[in-house]
Design an enzyme around this catalytic site. Sequence first.
Site, PDB file in Angstrom:
ATOM      1  N   SER A 269      41.004  50.169  38.879  1.00  0.00           N
ATOM      2  CA  SER A 269      39.816  49.389  38.528  1.00  0.00           C
ATOM      3  C   SER A 269      39.704  48.146  39.398  1.00  0.00           C
ATOM      4  O   SER A 269      40.641  47.776  40.106  1.00  0.00           O
ATOM      5  CB  SER A 269      39.905  48.956  37.065  1.00  0.00           C
ATOM      6  OG  SER A 269      40.925  47.980  36.934  1.00  0.00           O
ATOM      7  N   LYS A 270      38.545  47.525  39.297  1.00  0.00           N
ATOM      8  CA  LYS A 270      38.319  46.279  40.048  1.00  0.00           C
ATOM      9  C   LYS A 270      39.383  45.253  39.667  1.00  0.00           C
ATOM     10  O   LYS A 270      39.855  44.485  40.506  1.00  0.00           O
ATOM     11  CB  LYS A 270      36.920  45.756  39.734  1.00  0.00           C
ATOM     12  CG  LYS A 270      36.689  44.315  40.194  1.00  0.00           C
ATOM     13  CD  LYS A 270      35.232  43.973  40.221  1.00  0.00           C
ATOM     14  CE  LYS A 270      34.938  42.492  40.140  1.00  0.00           C
ATOM     15  NZ  LYS A 270      35.775  41.598  40.905  1.00  0.00           N
TER      16      LYS A 270
END
Length: 511
Positions: A269-270
């Site tokens: 994920s970011k």
Amino acid sequence: MSDRKVRVRFAPSPTGPLHMGGVRTALYNYLFAKKHGGDFILRIEDTDQTRYVPGAEQYIIDSLKWCGIEPNEGVGFGDGPHAPYRQSERKEKGLYKQYAEQLIESGHAYYAFDTSEELEEMRKRLEAAKAKNTSYNAISRQTMKNSLTLPADEVSKRLQSGDPYVIRIKIPRNEEVRVKDIIRGWVVVNSSELDDKVLFKSDGMPTYHLANIVDDHLMQITHVIRGEEWLPSAPLHVLLYRYLGWEETMPQFAHLPLLLKPDGNGKLSKRDGDRLGFPVFPLNWVDPVTGDKSSGYREKGYFADAFINLLALLGWHSSGNQEIFSKEELAQEFSLERVSKSGAKFDPEKTKWFNQQYLRMRSDDELAHLLAPLAHERGLTSDISFLKKVIELTKERAVFTADLLDAPYLFAAPEEFDSTAVEKKWKPESGALMTEWLACIQSVDPFEAAPLEAAFKDFLAAKNLGMGAVLPLFRLAVTGQGMGPSMFHIAEVLGKSEVVKRIQAAITKLP
Ligand code: GLU
């Protein structure tokens, strides 16, 4: 493979910046199309207007362009025979409604009039009864307001008076649904695990499921290559093809494994990127609403060809051990059969390694042209022939183009001297030693690395000193640093008068 021309599509929803996992999906579609002489299509799936993010579509187009994964047809790429390629525009053309109605006529779909309160009530009721499945399905629909439970005249009255409705698929009660996946083999689910998904809304908007199937059919898609998160929807999609009478030409499915966090499990994920300092997006992105910033591979200094090479190997492997592939080689080698079922762990260090390999493969001349604007921006000379000399010295250690400038002493005399190196190496007698070396330097002609090194060795022999006793002093005086590339090459690049000037300055400045 059937004799139909291979046609694949990348069908993102413009809900934000395109994750690198999405770019990989696009890449695999592209490679598959190239390998089989087929077409690669970009379709924008923007039916869910509540999730629409301005700028996201352009971001997708720009990302594909940067990566060189260019579709033959689609939004931003000159359209094609199946235009429009944006689902909101296809909806305006009334492309989906007839298929929702066809499903109602054949008894595979029905109108439902339940309000959101009624749906919420249903869910609570089923939860309280500890029902295994709390969704709108073969059992619960019997207690709800839909064209299967209401009298026919009430249904027509509601439709005529413009009551809001949705059209739901009528999932059979207890039927085996089989999906053949190229990567995973047969996936079998019982229809009792599925729910009566909404296909169409009274505002004329299809949902993802209906639009996706209708478009894949109309656009003659032969293979659906997409992320693993869509695997649970695949049985519903198979049923839709069957109920619409399109099973004969149903595309083959291939669900790609997830990209996993570098440390531990779960989807990359970011947040992982922010935490561990690497991008998870191809290009920089600023969220138009929150202002939240995401960094991109392009702006970090990655080469597009390195980026797609490393992406290709996240979930796919070649028949041998080769790791460096041009796009053309990838297209030759690629096969869905060698895509793994299990998730691919992302390794940020390996990502850098790829860029380094691509940097080393580029000619000094090409790198010099890439470096020139950067040098200019930093107020350094952008003279190509000089930059080429800089690159010869810095290429070995550089990962990114900007690293090639990590030798400030090639552009200007040092203003300061590395204090640790000074402390360790510069002795009270060092100044005198450098003055003697300076005298030798004066007679080196031509002032090039090899004769300079020979002169240095003669000097060491005459003084009966070792490399380690003198070279660090020479380096410190000329570069201000304790370490770096070959000193004789550095000196050659700087030229005799500059080297002499710097040694003289160091002798007066250093203790
Ligand atoms: N619109 C879907 C997405 O955003 C497409 C899924 C598919 O390829 O069928 O990923």
